[in-house]
Design an enzyme around this catalytic site. Structure first.
Site, PDB file in Angstrom:
ATOM      1  CG  HIS A  63      32.644  73.460  39.124  1.00 52.36           C
ATOM      2  ND1 HIS A  63      32.011  72.527  39.167  1.00 52.36           N
ATOM      3  CD2 HIS A  63      33.528  73.442  39.892  1.00 52.36           C
ATOM      4  CE1 HIS A  63      32.020  72.733  41.176  1.00 52.36           C
ATOM      5  NE2 HIS A  63      32.599  72.891  41.338  1.00 52.36           N
TER       6      HIS A  63
ATOM      7  CG  HIS B 166      31.008  73.153  45.987  1.00 56.02           C
ATOM      8  ND1 HIS B 166      30.088  72.524  44.609  1.00 56.02           N
ATOM      9  CD2 HIS B 166      32.169  73.137  45.370  1.00 56.02           C
ATOM     10  CE1 HIS B 166      30.341  72.366  43.598  1.00 56.02           C
ATOM     11  NE2 HIS B 166      31.690  72.667  44.561  1.00 56.02           N
TER      12      HIS B 166
ATOM     13  CG  ASP C 291      34.735  70.419  43.964  1.00 56.59           C
ATOM     14  OD1 ASP C 291      34.253  71.359  43.607  1.00 56.59           O
ATOM     15  OD2 ASP C 291      35.132  70.839  44.978  1.00 56.59           O
TER      16      ASP C 291
ATOM     17  CG  ASP D 152      33.400  75.596  43.000  1.00 59.07           C
ATOM     18  OD1 ASP D 152      34.065  77.237  42.941  1.00 59.07           O
ATOM     19  OD2 ASP D 152      34.176  74.739  42.889  1.00 59.07           O
TER      20      ASP D 152
ATOM     21  CG  ASP E 130      34.340  73.544  48.430  1.00 61.58           C
ATOM     22  OD1 ASP E 130      33.476  73.992  48.162  1.00 61.58           O
ATOM     23  OD2 ASP E 130      35.768  73.445  47.664  1.00 61.58           O
TER      24      ASP E 130
END
Length: 999
Positions: A569, A175, A177, A289, A426
């Site tokens: 997000h 994941h 971001d 998430d 992450d």
């Protein structure tokens, strides 16, 4: 009628006299012998005199034109109101003190037939799980569940899989971001690019290895810098099914604050990039998430032809309930859908997080032992103090047995013997070593399990679609359709709590300045998309397409991607570090403020109405002179109201109630606007960017001095401005026909930069008997009924409000429309409460490591709309669906899509050539919305197609329609083209996309 005829005849006579006088003067100039000279001998002095006279004649003609225009307006006004202007000029005050404006006879709001609203009153969908009912059922008691703290003990019989072996699909993922602790570029340079570089090598080493990827913003950046060998290797992995692109959006969008326009736009951007560069079509959605999940997302994915989806961050009590009833997989149906046309197969992850300790089974202490990145010597260890062990021939039997026990227990929560086990966290797999650690050790475990028939299990690496396909196959249904025994659910999953009373309802408001800026720029982007598409189409029709600047399209692409990036997000949510927020802001604003101010003083403006209906509204501009006259392109004078600079003030004290009454309704509704503040609790856990943990009920806002109040009254609007220490509130009512004049315009300018651990709220207190029910929107797309639950803490009763919230009783509905996403609640009957800004000095222990201390002076803009409801009987407010009125829809549209004032810089001295451009052949009905008219780039060098979410044959003036083709929402799937004269019929709540070619 007699007066109208007399005034018309008089006006006509004046016009004839003016024209005849103009003719005589021009004729005298042309026939005067003394003036008839050869061109080369014409004296300069005479040229000057002639020029002056022509200018005088032009001025005279303009004045006569204005006189005729005023006479026409006066006649219309007199026949409409019976009022008589003392001076013959408009606007003027009538006998009752109100202002009279020029009357425009064209309708500003289309009439609504009773049958048009039957949809809102019709039968609703029948579902097994309705989230309002689930909330009413649950105790939210947070009982200790043992090793699965938020759940319960799971048991099974060893022979349960004898007849049907357990299928285990382990899905490696990372994941990433696009901005959070680091900026987008920093994350890419430090970690993400290495994941891709390792991926092309490590997946190719063994065809049994699989991986999934979600964020196309990162992938596109890597692709553009990769050499052709790496691109070819990556393309091969995708085509072979070893690497799957899941969801395929530019980002993994927030689902609470994001508007559905931006959610769709970032989805299109990602999908179009995939189609153009890889020919890839996403099949499954992946959202591990976002901090809560909206019912809008399954609808958008369904319209994009995605058949299945996964969600993770859901309140732990709801997860426990769904696990106990084996309802973690369900068909997610829209509340208005009476059949199953919107059904989306959804998988809800059952445990606390998407990391490895919380994905293999209910015991995180055991699952952590199978996260082989945490082997001894690594920087990451297991908090439960039992580290992983590398798999060897000596321990593989024992290790496989322990892991299979977790798999079996987890499978007991689902209705099939097909199990999904995500394997990642992450920014994982950025080191080649981790690829080896995870894949080698798990493959040894899989090989052992699969070679032992007595274990009744088949385990393998997989993609997300591999898992969903296996479920459909096991249940004997086609992909995306409902297995026979699976429940149907409607509703959403807000507010999210991950543990105890820690509700993630603070981020609904965090950093409201950027939430507001995002919405403004979305409107500007949409306007630019529409104008660009029309400009290219008209240029093509005129044979000038080659002269149109292609660079404009790259600017549009940059704008799309920067706004798309902000839907992430941890961006629009306000939950990134301060330097990351600055980076987002810099991506938004690539021109200096000085340039903006400079342009505001230009003398010529083009006004662009970005909505599909004609509108009569007030346009506000900054001017540097009190001597202002505004003319239309044909010289007609427009009404103007100047706001003066104040040199004195009047004080106000005590509570003030506003009384609101519709002009057509004698009954009044009392509305009080209160301001309150929340503190944060004194315990270890405090409010932060994510969490709202107040120290009790809100306290009334107070200051030593009484607020300064200023009252402005004029022909176009009247307003009351109240100045407080930490905010300034302006309540304005517009004196114009149409939508603008039917609601109160409220702007609250907030500045709490000198506060510590305070949150400012605005509360509307009314005498509407709303009980414990109120309504908030989801992503500006639909309305979700809410209920205030006393069994839940205060912070659990706040919900996202991207565009509106309302309360109602049998007689009235009061709607608060908003131009930016904020958190809202109704804590008592007749109340609506909005959090305006938050300043928090500490982290809330969710990984950010900062509080919220970078507040800015922020304008929160609202429209307050009071509507009379039908008194044919008490409405049924217990239904799980509600809809705004058409007037409410239009009010939200004008609030979020203001008229765009575009300054014009003349290339030469004099008035620039300007004329009205009306691209639509006619005004669209008020219950249709043109979501976008977006140019796309095809895979080959053809003329771009056109994407819009509404199409009517003959819609565009001066353009021919060459192609009308129904498409999926992100243009990845096409249907056969329609004939060019086809009519398009849309069902209520339907978003449809079409590819158009206009010329």
């Amino acid at each position: 009628m007699k007066l109208k005829k007399q005034v018309t005849v008089c006006g006509g006579a004046i016009f004839c006299v003016a024209v005849f006088s103009l003719y005589l003067m021009l004729d005298r100039v042309q026939h005067d012998p003394a003036r008839r000279q050869s061109a080369g001998n014409f004296p300069r002095s005479q040229i000057s005199v002639l020029q002056n006279r022509i200018e005088q004649l032009e001025q005279l003609l303009e004045e006569n034109h204005q006189i005729i225009s005023h006479i026409k307006d006066s006649v219309l006004e007199l026949t409409d109101t019976g009022a008589i202007s003392p001076s013959g000029h408009l606007p003027f005050r009538s006998a009752n003190g109100s202002w009279v404006l020029p009357f425009d006879g064209r309708p500003t709001f289309l009439s609504v037939k009773p049958l048009d609203c039957q949809f809102a009153l019709g039968r609703r969908s029948q579902t097994d799980l309705q989230m309002l009912d689930v909330y009413s059922l649950l105790n939210f008691d947070n009982v200790d569940g043992g090793v699965w703290k938020q759940g319960f003990e799971i048991t099974y019989e060893p022979n349960e899989w004898d007849d049907e072996p357990l299928q285990v699909f382990v899905v490696p993922h990372s994941h990433n971001d696009p901005g959070w602790i680091k900026t987008f570029d920093k994350y890419y340079n430090d970690q993400t690019q290495h994941i891709f570089n390792n991926m092309v090598v490590k997946l190719a080493e063994d065809p049994r290895r699989k991986f999934i990827w979600s964020e196309i913003s990162f992938f596109a950046k890597w692709w553009e810098s990769a050499d052709e060998h790496k691109q070819a290797a990556m393309r091969k992995l995708i085509l072979s099914g070893q690497l799957e692109m899941v969801t395929g959006g530019w980002v993994m969008t927030d689902e609470a604050n994001a508007h559905y326009f931006a959610m769709i736009d970032q989805l299109i951007e990602g999908h179009q990039w995939l189609e153009k560069n890889l020919g890839v079509i996403p099949r499954s959605g992946w959202a591990v998430d976002p901090f809560g999940h909206s019912a809008t997302m399954p609808y958008l994915l369904k319209r994009a032809n995605i058949s299945s989806m996964l969600i993770q961050r859901v309140h732990y009590s709801i997860k426990k309930h769904f696990a106990a009833t084996r309802s973690l997989e369900f068909m997610w149906r829209q509340a208005w859908d009476i059949e199953s046309g919107t059904d989306m197969f959804c998988h809800m992850m059952p445990f606390y997080s998407y990391d490895v300790p919380h994905t293999c089974g209910p015991d995180p202490k055991i699952c952590c032992q199978f996260d082989f990145k945490r082997l001894p010597g690594s920087r990451v260890n297991c908090p439960w103090k039992v580290p992983p062990r590398a798999i060897t021939d000596a321990n593989v039997a024992e290790r496989a047995g322990v892991l299979l026990d977790q798999y079996r227990k987890k499978s007991k929560l689902f209705r099939s013997k097909v199990l999904l086990v995500p394997l990642g966290d992450d920014f994982r797999y950025d080191k080649a070593l981790e690829w080896d650690q995870q894949y080698f050790n798990y493959q040894k475990l899989f090989d052992y399990m699969n070679s032992r028939p007595e274990m009744h299990v088949k385990a393998q690496f997989a993609t997300l679609t591999d898992y969903f396909s296996a479920v459909y196959k096991a249940k004997g249904v086609a992909p995306g359709t409902r297995p026979p025994d699976y429940p149907v659910l409607s509703g959403d999953f807000f507010a999210y709590a991950d543990r105890e009373d820690h509700y993630w309802s603070g981020y609904y408001t965090s950093r409201p300045f950027y939430k507001n800026l995002d919405r403004v720029l979305e409107s500007h982007l949409r306007g630019a998309e529409i104008l660009y598409s029309l400009a290219v189409a008209h240029a093509r029709r005129a044979g000038l397409e080659g002269r149109y600047p292609v660079s404009d399209y790259s600017l549009l692409t940059d704008a799309r991607r920067n706004i798309g990036l902000f839907q992430h997000h941890d961006a629009i949510t306000g939950t990134a570090k301060e330097n990351v927020v600055i980076d987002y802001g810099n991506r938004f604003l690539n021109k200096s403020c000085a340039d903006t101010i400079f342009f505001l003083f230009f003398r010529y403006l083009v006004l662009f109405n970005p909505v599909e209906q004609e509108r009569l509204c007030v346009v506000t501009m900054l001017v540097n002179s009190a001597r202002v006259r505004v003319l239309t392109e044909d010289g007609q004078t427009l009404p103007v109201q100047l706001s003066a600079q104040w040199v004195s003030a009047v004080e106000m004290s005590g509570e003030v109630y506003q009384v609101i009454r519709r002009k057509d309704d004698p009954q009044e509704v009392r509305v009080q606007i209160q301001f309150l503040t929340y503190g944060t609790r004194p315990s270890k856990d405090k409010s932060g960017a994510y969490l709202f943990l107040p120290d009790g009920n809100a306290k009334p806002y107070s200051q030593r001095e009484a607020p300064i109040v200023r009252v402005v009254e004029g022909p176009l609007f009247a307003e009351v401005v109240a100045h407080y220490q930490h905010f300034q509130q302006t309540v304005r009512i517009h004196n114009v026909p149409g939508i603008d004049g039917l609601s109160l315009d409220i702007t609250t300018m907030v500045d709490i930069r000198d506060q510590n651990n305070k949150e400012l709220a605005m509360r509307l207190v009314t005498d509407i008997q709303s009980g414990d029910t109120f309504y908030t929107d989801l992503n500006g797309f639909q309305i979700q009924p809410r209920r205030y639950f006393q069994k839940l803490p205060l912070q659990a009763n706040f919900y996202p409000m991207p565009t509106m919230a309302y309360i109602q009783d049998s007689q009235y509905r009061l709607t608060l429309h908003t131009a930016q996403a904020l958190g809202v609640s109704s804590l008592a009957s007749g109340q609506l409460e909005v959090i305006l800004d938050r300043r928090l000095m500490q982290d809330d222990n969710r990984g950010l490591g900062q509080g919220l201390k970078d507040n800015k002076r922020t304008a929160n803009r609202f429209r307050l709309l009071l509507e009379r409801r039908s008194n044919s009987g008490k409405p049924v407010d217990s239904r799980p669906v509600s809809f705004p009125s058409l007037l409410s829809h239009m009010t939200s549209t004008i609030l979020n899509h203001e008229v765009l004032a575009l300054p014009v810089l003349p290339r030469k001295h004099g008035v620039p050539p300007m004329r009205t451009f009306a691209p639509l052949a006619g005004t669209l009905p008020c219950d249709f919305h043109l979501l976008n008219l977006r140019s796309i780039q095809s895979q080959v060098n053809e003329s771009p197609g056109r994407k819009m979410c509404l199409s009517i044959s003959g819609l565009f003036r001066g353009l021919d329609l060459q192609l009308l083709q129904p498409m999926s929402l992100s243009l990845m799937h096409s249907q056969p083209p329609l004939s060019n004269d086809s009519s398009i019929n849309l069902e209520p709540m339907e978003i449809s996309a079409y590819k158009l070619k206009l010329c």
